[in-house]
Structures are given as structure tokens and as C-alpha cells.
Design a protein around this motif. Sequence first.
Motif, mmCIF file in Angstrom:
data_model
loop_
_atom_site.group_PDB
_atom_site.id
_atom_site.type_symbol
_atom_site.label_atom_id
_atom_site.label_comp_id
_atom_site.label_asym_id
_atom_site.label_seq_id
_atom_site.Cartn_x
_atom_site.Cartn_y
_atom_site.Cartn_z
ATOM 1 N N LEU A 10 0.803 -1.321 0.004
ATOM 2 C CA LEU A 10 -0.017 0.004 0.044
ATOM 3 C C LEU A 10 0.891 1.409 0.012
ATOM 4 O O LEU A 10 1.931 1.209 0.813
ATOM 5 N N GLU A 11 0.356 2.356 -0.585
ATOM 6 C CA GLU A 11 1.044 3.654 -0.633
ATOM 7 C C GLU A 11 -0.155 4.447 -0.027
ATOM 8 O O GLU A 11 -1.370 4.638 -0.555
ATOM 9 N N VAL A 12 0.176 5.027 1.133
ATOM 10 C CA VAL A 12 -0.745 6.040 1.595
ATOM 11 C C VAL A 12 -0.218 7.575 1.655
ATOM 12 O O VAL A 12 0.834 7.818 1.803
ATOM 13 N N ASN A 200 -1.437 -1.590 -4.487
ATOM 14 C CA ASN A 200 -0.572 -2.570 -5.580
ATOM 15 C C ASN A 200 -0.920 -3.830 -5.170
ATOM 16 O O ASN A 200 -0.719 -4.334 -3.966
ATOM 17 N N VAL A 201 -1.462 -4.746 -6.305
ATOM 18 C CA VAL A 201 -1.848 -5.942 -6.271
ATOM 19 C C VAL A 201 -1.423 -6.888 -6.924
ATOM 20 O O VAL A 201 -1.317 -6.572 -8.328
ATOM 21 N N SER A 202 -1.153 -8.147 -6.683
ATOM 22 C CA SER A 202 -0.633 -9.168 -7.412
ATOM 23 C C SER A 202 -0.972 -10.495 -6.815
ATOM 24 O O SER A 202 -1.354 -10.462 -5.893
ATOM 25 N N THR A 213 3.088 -10.169 -11.305
ATOM 26 C CA THR A 213 3.008 -8.772 -12.077
ATOM 27 C C THR A 213 1.619 -8.121 -11.472
ATOM 28 O O THR A 213 0.713 -8.655 -11.118
ATOM 29 N N ARG A 214 2.011 -6.691 -11.058
ATOM 30 C CA ARG A 214 1.090 -5.991 -10.094
ATOM 31 C C ARG A 214 0.150 -4.975 -10.873
ATOM 32 O O ARG A 214 0.757 -4.642 -12.224
ATOM 33 N N THR A 215 -0.948 -4.629 -10.328
ATOM 34 C CA THR A 215 -1.638 -3.359 -11.129
ATOM 35 C C THR A 215 -1.883 -2.669 -9.944
ATOM 36 O O THR A 215 -1.725 -3.001 -8.685
#
Length: 494
Positions: A10-12, A200-202, A213-215
Motif C-alpha cells: 500500500l501507498e498511503v 498495488n495488487v498481484s 505482475t502487479r496492478t
Amino acid sequence: MTRFEPVIGLEVHAELLTQSKMFCGCAVVDPTFAEPNSSVCEICTGMPGTLPVINQRAVEFALRVALALNCSIAETSVFARKNYFYPDLPKGFQISQYDLPLATNGWIEIQDASGAPSTKRVRIRRVHLEEDTGKLLHHEQHSLVDYNRSGVPLLEIVSEPDLLSVYQARQYSLALRSLLRYLEVNSGDLQKGVLRFEANVSVRPTGSEELGTRTEIKNLNSFRALSRAVEYEIDRQTALLRSGKPVVQNTVGWDEGRQVTVPQRSKEEAHDYRYLPEPDLPPLHVEAAWVDRVRAALPELPAAKRSRFMTEYGLSAYAAGVLTADRPVADYYEAAVESAVESENETLPLKIANWLSSDLFGLLNEADIEIDQSNVTSEALVRLVSMVENGRISAASGKTVLEVLFKEGGSPESIVEERGLAQLEDQASIRPIVDQVLSDNPDQLAEYLAGKAALSEWFLGQIMRATQGKADPAAARAELDAALLDLDEIQSSR
Ligand code: ADP
Ligand code: MG
Ligand code: ZN
């Protein structure tokens, strides 16, 4: 079938509660009240020939967060220009920290699974300072831009990809919000957009060490949207991999109406931003002595408070978590326990925790107010709970008293007095009611005397009803038994 597991980082983004903006003297204003573009100057709108100046208070707030997250603080950090062109960015670039951020390599502890007593450490990659952008307001045929937010100090907190479920992502974001509020650097008001999440999820085959690979899901502004969007992405990516298709790395948005993610743009690489050290700002030097002072002034943090509440007051992990998530709630609870120290009743801290977290929280939620806006002082709550505990009023009457206190304030004792809620404990006042109930129900009494012993429960129920629940059940039971025994003796002596 191959099993897959999600990996989330996570980017917060948290706006800092400073008086003025990151690089100029403009006031930070609340968008709900401020006139658009009322707090802007030539610096935060990027006029040529102006020079930014670093806001010391913003650095101090960032240090608080970085230290609370157990980060290493860089003695020297550097601001950079992140170039991109968008109408909400009047300068054509955002000042942010890139190669040399203020703080790195921290961690925070979260609960790893629902109901689990175990915790896990989520590593924090970096904490850095930047400035917020302006805000676009889209209308049907045109858009308006408000630069009040442009240049507001923004803290970015980036985790390592350590979160392995939607639950953990949610716990992490809740824990960060709680921390920021404890540190008094951010209000945590997601609706106002002062705290925003990007996930960000992979997914990868369970057990694999490599990252898939993430989105990146942009601008999630509620915990609900965060959970839903992450869950959706996990399912979507898993389905792709199952059918042998690759996940394409890109940036997606969350469509709240349709509850789906939608592709926005293919992911920029760092070189797209043409980062360069900000030529108008010197490197930021943070002296060790300053760091020490900030560290020494940190308040007790939620995790420490939670474990202390467990050992000191005998609370469960869950109850302690609920009561420490917000500092005002934790303070309220401790003030209550403090005012109960005289009591002999050792379970009072537990009882107070129950009344607080179920009954008072219910009323607060309904009225949509915070605990420090409530009419119910911690002292009044304790006196109320004590009255229930020592049998002066029933638990049901206690709830009534709490509701009245909540609506009107006042003292619990006088509410009990005015409404006649005190329990009838003395036998002298209960006995006439017992006699009345027995004489009102001759048929049941005859059955009882003929041997149907179970009817004594029924009589007890009638007595409680006749006293509107005010009879102390134990005293009522004693009086009823005595009365029935008398009648029994009279009958058998005939
Ligand atoms: P940027 O988004 O600017 O490219 P990073 O590459 O540093 O920045 O990554 C940002 C976030 O993405 C971090 O929180 C990191 O933990 C997370 N992340 C990176 N790779 C993955 C991955 N494969 N799966 C899930 N999260 C990831
Ligand atoms: Mg990113
Ligand atoms: Zn300004």
C-alpha cells in the motif's frame, strides 16, 4: 488446480495538519468551508522567479510518523522535481522526495487474521515528504480548478509487499490511520480526502517466493472501497492466470457505481517523470538532536496502549483494540477507570469497557458524534455502571439512564431518583407485591400447592412484571419462597 495467493503493497498519502503549506506561507484551509482559490500565492501556483522554503513543522510531523513507524531517519534527504502535466499541477511538476527520502526501513504491527491473537510486522519501505496537488471540479461542459490544496504538505508512506489478504490490507490501513491521529498530524477524515490509499495488487501461486505482475489501484478514499477494489483485483487476476493469460501491469481506477476496476493508463516508469533534484531547495539536513527531541515527545502509541490495557485492566485483545483505536476513546476509558479506583469491585474496568464499547458507542454512532462531544462524562458512566453492579438499578434501567444522560446530561443518581428506577431491594417493599400477585392468581396458587412446583418461576415473572423490573431478582425470589412456604405450612396444618 493451482492455488493462488494475493500480495498487496500500500501507498498511503496523508495531508499534514500544519498551519501553512509545504513551501510557502499560505494557510492550509478546510475545503468544506474555504472559498476556492482563496489561499494561494505566487509560490504555490508556480510563478516564475519565486522560491520555495521548506516548512519546518511539516518535517517535524513527518519525523513523528517515521519514528512511530520505527524507520531510520536520513541525516540528509533531497527534494526532487517530478515532472508531469496536469491542470491541477500549476508548476508542471510536483516537489517530492525520490532517491533520498526522509525515512526508510520501518515496520508496523497489525493483527494478521480475524480473531487471531497473533500479530505480524508489515515492513515500511519509505516515508517521504511531498506537496499535494490542486483539485479539479468536473462539470458537464467544463472543469474548474481550486488551488487551495496545491502545496499542502503531503506525507507518503509506502509499505513493502507484505500484506497477504484483504483483511491484512484493511488492518494495515486502519492501524496507520489510528497512528496518524494519535500523532495529531492528520485528522483521518477520509471523506475530506486528507487520507488516501493506493493499493498495488498481484497474485502468485501459493508458496511461490517470486512476486507476480502487479496492478496499481489509484485513489481509494474509503476503507470499504479499499477492501472491495483489492478483492476485485485479486479475483480478476486469479481468473486471468487460471485461464493461462498474463496480468498486464497498469494503473486502474475503482468504479464505485459498478464495483469494478477500470484500466486508466499503462504504468509510467520513473524515467517518464524525469526526476531531477529540485534546484531551488537545499538538501534537507536533520540533526540527531532534533530527532531525539521528537522521539522523546512521542505519545504512547496504539499498539503499546493496547497491550497495556490487556495486562492492566484484564481486557481481551479485541476489547483493548476497540478502546485504543482512537486516542480520545482511550483517554475517556482511562479517566473512567481512574475514577473507579475506590471501588472494591475488581471487575469494574471490564464492566466499564462493556458499557462503553457496546452501549455508549451505539449512541455515539447513532448521533454521529465523537466521544468528547458527548454529554456522558466518564465519571457519570462509572457511577451508572456501579449502580448496576451493586444492584441499586437493573441492567435494563441502566440503559434507560444512559440514554437520558446521553440526551440531557445530568447525574445518573438524580435520573434514577426522578424516574423511580431504583430497585426494590428491601423485603418490606417487595412483600406486599408478592402477596398481591399470589392473591390475584388463585388458580395457579392452588395448582402450585397441589404439587406443580414449576409454577414458582411463573410467579416470579409476575412479580418482576408488577414491579416493572425494579425488584432485585434475588430479593424477590427470597420473598416469594418465604410466602409460598408459609402458605404450604398453613395448608398442611389444616
Ligand atoms: P511505484 O508505484 O512508484 O512504482 P514501487 O515500485 O516502489 O513504486 O512500489 C510501490 C508499492 O507497490 C509498494 O508498496 C510495494 O510494496 C508494492 N509492490 C511492488 N511490487 C509489487 C507486487 N508485485 N505485488 C504487490 N505489490 C507490489
Ligand atoms: Mg505507486
Ligand atoms: Zn502559497
